[in-house]
Design a protein around this motif. Structure first.
Motif, PDB file in Angstrom:
ATOM      1  N   THR A   1      -2.128  -6.527  -7.295  1.00 54.27           N
ATOM      2  CA  THR A   1      -2.491  -7.266  -5.527  1.00 54.27           C
ATOM      3  C   THR A   1      -1.668  -5.997  -4.902  1.00 54.27           C
ATOM      4  OG1 THR A   1      -2.540  -9.253  -6.182  1.00 54.27           O
ATOM      5  CG2 THR A   1      -2.322  -8.773  -4.210  1.00 54.27           C
ATOM      6  N   VAL A   2      -2.519  -5.404  -4.097  1.00 54.73           N
ATOM      7  CA  VAL A   2      -1.786  -4.522  -3.190  1.00 54.73           C
ATOM      8  C   VAL A   2      -2.049  -4.809  -1.894  1.00 54.73           C
ATOM      9  CG1 VAL A   2      -1.800  -1.913  -2.573  1.00 54.73           C
ATOM     10  CG2 VAL A   2      -2.604  -2.648  -4.551  1.00 54.73           C
TER      11      VAL A   2
ATOM     12  N   ALA B   1       0.854  -1.167   0.157  1.00 58.66           N
ATOM     13  CA  ALA B   1       0.059  -0.065  -0.046  1.00 58.66           C
ATOM     14  C   ALA B   1       1.011   1.372   0.019  1.00 58.66           C
ATOM     15  CB  ALA B   1      -0.931   0.007   1.215  1.00 58.66           C
ATOM     16  N   GLY B   2       0.456   2.239  -0.822  1.00 59.31           N
ATOM     17  CA  GLY B   2       1.157   3.448  -1.089  1.00 59.31           C
ATOM     18  C   GLY B   2       2.247   3.191  -2.180  1.00 59.31           C
TER      19      GLY B   2
ATOM     20  N   ASN C   1      -0.504   5.494  -8.901  1.00 51.54           N
ATOM     21  CA  ASN C   1       0.444   5.847  -7.425  1.00 51.54           C
ATOM     22  C   ASN C   1      -0.492   5.622  -6.203  1.00 51.54           C
ATOM     23  OD1 ASN C   1       2.535   6.526  -9.092  1.00 51.54           O
ATOM     24  ND2 ASN C   1       1.685   8.536  -9.628  1.00 51.54           N
ATOM     25  N   SER C   2       0.053   5.827  -5.285  1.00 53.79           N
ATOM     26  CA  SER C   2      -0.702   5.788  -3.697  1.00 53.79           C
ATOM     27  C   SER C   2      -1.589   4.477  -3.899  1.00 53.79           C
ATOM     28  CB  SER C   2      -1.278   7.021  -3.573  1.00 53.79           C
ATOM     29  OG  SER C   2      -0.701   8.096  -3.651  1.00 53.79           O
ATOM     30  N   LEU C   3      -1.088   3.518  -4.344  1.00 53.25           N
ATOM     31  CA  LEU C   3      -2.000   2.365  -4.295  1.00 53.25           C
ATOM     32  C   LEU C   3      -2.680   1.747  -2.986  1.00 53.25           C
ATOM     33  CD1 LEU C   3      -0.094   0.488  -7.038  1.00 53.25           C
ATOM     34  CD2 LEU C   3      -2.449   0.769  -7.408  1.00 53.25           C
ATOM     35  N   LYS C   4      -3.974   1.454  -3.071  1.00 58.07           N
ATOM     36  CA  LYS C   4      -4.477   1.066  -1.859  1.00 58.07           C
ATOM     37  C   LYS C   4      -5.067  -0.537  -2.031  1.00 58.07           C
ATOM     38  CE  LYS C   4      -6.750   5.597  -1.461  1.00 58.07           C
ATOM     39  NZ  LYS C   4      -7.985   6.255  -1.505  1.00 58.07           N
TER      40      LYS C   4
ATOM     41  N   ASP D   1      -7.643  -1.400  -4.492  1.00 60.52           N
ATOM     42  CA  ASP D   1      -7.166  -1.304  -5.962  1.00 60.52           C
ATOM     43  C   ASP D   1      -6.913  -2.618  -6.527  1.00 60.52           C
ATOM     44  OD1 ASP D   1      -5.569   1.669  -5.353  1.00 60.52           O
ATOM     45  OD2 ASP D   1      -7.462   1.405  -6.347  1.00 60.52           O
ATOM     46  N   THR D   2      -6.702  -3.855  -5.634  1.00 58.94           N
ATOM     47  CA  THR D   2      -6.411  -5.117  -5.858  1.00 58.94           C
ATOM     48  C   THR D   2      -7.672  -5.586  -6.772  1.00 58.94           C
ATOM     49  OG1 THR D   2      -5.462  -5.677  -3.959  1.00 58.94           O
ATOM     50  CG2 THR D   2      -6.149  -7.549  -5.004  1.00 58.94           C
TER      51      THR D   2
END
Length: 121
Positions: free
Chosen positions: A118-119, A14-15, A83-86, A89-90
């Motif tokens: 995958t986040v 994450a992030g 960017n800034s994945l959470k 978002d998977t």
């Protein structure tokens, strides 16, 4: 025939950030809109972002300010900078393109096979 091939998926914390690419190949006269959709387990496929041949973009509210879609018309390729994945978002991310295969032909929709993002939290 036309093929869309995605690349760039993977596992990220994450992030973090990932960049997806999708190249269209085959008999192509022109490409109108290109874009990305995603499908999480147990959910319907949803729009992430689209871009016209002229560069106009559209984003899902959930990714605005974090994701950027772009394309290289000379390479028939669309990109998605994430960017800034959470963790939410998977999903499997699918590339989409509206392609005309000849001057007199109609526009048809084509899809890639998908790439897993995958986040982890």
């Amino acid at each position: 025939q036309v093929q869309l091939v995605e690349s760039g998926g993977g596992l990220v914390q994450a992030g973090g950030s990932l960049r997806l690419s999708c190249a269209a190949s085959g008999t192509i006269f022109s490409i109108d809109a290109m874009g990305w959709y995603r499908q999480a387990p147990g959910k319907q496929r949803e729009l992430v972002a689209t871009i016209t041949s002229g560069g106009m973009t559209n984003y899902a509210d959930s990714v605005k300010g974090r994701f950027t879609i772009s394309r290289d018309n000379a390479k028939n390729t669309v990109y998605l900078q994430m960017n800034s994945l959470k963790p939410e978002d998977t999903a499997v991310y699918y590339c989409y393109a509206a392609i005309k295969r000849s001057w007199s032909g109609r526009v048809n929709d084509y899809w890639g096979r998908g790439t897993q993002v995958t986040v982890s939290s």
